[in-house]
Design a protein around this motif. Structure first.
Motif, short mmCIF file in Angstrom:
data_model
loop_
_atom_site.label_atom_id
_atom_site.label_comp_id
_atom_site.label_asym_id
_atom_site.label_seq_id
_atom_site.Cartn_x
_atom_site.Cartn_y
_atom_site.Cartn_z
N UNK A 116 0.88 -1.18 0.06
CA UNK A 116 0.03 -0.05 0.10
C UNK A 116 0.85 1.18 -0.10
N UNK A 117 0.18 2.54 -0.02
CA UNK A 117 1.15 3.69 0.16
C UNK A 117 0.76 4.30 1.60
N UNK A 118 1.71 5.16 2.14
CA UNK A 118 1.70 5.79 3.51
C UNK A 118 0.40 6.18 3.50
N UNK A 119 -0.41 6.25 4.59
CA UNK A 119 -1.72 6.56 4.69
C UNK A 119 -1.95 8.04 4.46
N UNK A 120 -0.88 8.77 5.10
CA UNK A 120 -0.86 10.29 5.05
C UNK A 120 -1.02 10.66 3.38
N UNK A 121 -0.63 10.19 2.60
CA UNK A 121 -0.79 10.62 1.27
C UNK A 121 -2.40 10.73 0.91
N UNK A 122 -2.85 9.35 1.34
CA UNK A 122 -4.43 9.22 0.99
C UNK A 122 -4.97 10.63 1.85
N UNK A 123 -4.69 10.70 3.11
CA UNK A 123 -5.53 11.69 3.71
C UNK A 123 -5.31 13.12 3.41
N UNK A 124 -3.92 13.32 2.75
CA UNK A 124 -3.64 14.76 2.43
C UNK A 124 -4.13 15.12 0.82
N UNK A 125 -3.82 14.09 0.19
CA UNK A 125 -3.92 14.65 -1.39
C UNK A 125 -4.93 13.78 -2.10
#
Ligand code: ADE
Length: 227
Positions: A116-125
């Motif tokens: 997966x990708x670091x969840x913060x990418x999903x949250x921020x962008x």
């Protein structure tokens, strides 16, 4: 329309974007597809793009830094209607969503890999998460190519015959009727007489009936499904 794709496997897009309808749309300047190698944005001395998950467990996680830098660079250049992440836990992709996205001016598509990708990418962008079906692929590249094909082919001016995209299966929640070409008889099997009758009204009715019949037999859920 401009599409920016973020990937660690840029070569995977060479074939799907250089043939047939997408190739033609690019040549007509109806669509501009830019592929960005996430690795080029890594500040790690070995150009790493993934790392171990904090929680432990199997599989690597795509790091925030290269993806964040790439998205920030693009966002500084233009406004984006949507920043899409291809993921099996996203919203299920259907024709109505393809129709909507095809009207946008600029989109970013992020292809994930590994665990997966670091969840913060999903949250921020990320503004939209899309799945192309209830199965897991090795990465988001093939799903991104599927998404691009489905949206580009319905942009006005891409297909020569404007009506043909509208008569696709799913456009009106109906599957397409059968089609035939020459010869009229092959190994004793004939094309339905009505298609050779020259009576446009009768032919249209026949096609509509066949569409309904096919949808009832193969995808009865579509006749109830109006979303
Ligand atoms: N990445 C891996 N599997 C996927 C799927 N089914 N849809 C979208 N992205 C994916």
């Amino acid at each position: 329309m401009r599409i920016d794709i973020l990937t660690i496997f840029p070569e995977m897009f060479e074939s799907p974007f250089n043939h047939s309808i997408i190739k033609r749309a690019k040549e007509k300047n109806i669509v501009d597809i830019q592929i960005h190698n996430i690795r080029d944005y890594s500040k790690n001395k070995h150009k790493r793009v993934d790392d171990y998950a904090f929680s432990g467990g199997a599989g690597m996680v795509m790091m925030i830094q290269p993806i964040s830098d790439c998205i920030e660079e693009l966002k500084a250049q233009r406004d984006y209607d949507e920043i899409i992440f291809m993921t099996p836990d996203g919203e299920l992709f259907k024709q109505n969503l393809a129709n909507e996205i095809s009207t946008y001016k600029n989109i970013i598509i992020l292809c994930g890999h590994y665990k997966g990708i670091d969840e913060r990418i999903r949250e921020q962008y990320i503004t939209r998460e899309i799945s192309i079906g209830d199965y897991v692929l090795s990465g988001g590249e093939l799903p991104a190519a599927v998404l691009c094909d489905s949206i580009i082919r319905i942009i006005p001016g891409v297909l020569n015959d404007e009506t043909s995209a509208l008569s696709d299966s799913f456009q009106n929640n109906l599957l397409s009727p059968p089609v035939y070409t020459r010869p009229r008889v092959y190994n004793g099997i004939a094309v339905p007489d009505i298609l050779l009758s020259g009576d446009d009204k009768k032919i249209d009715n026949w096609k509509f009936e066949k569409s309904i019949e096919r949808t009832k037999n193969r995808r009865p859920d579509l006749l109830k499904d109006n979303d």
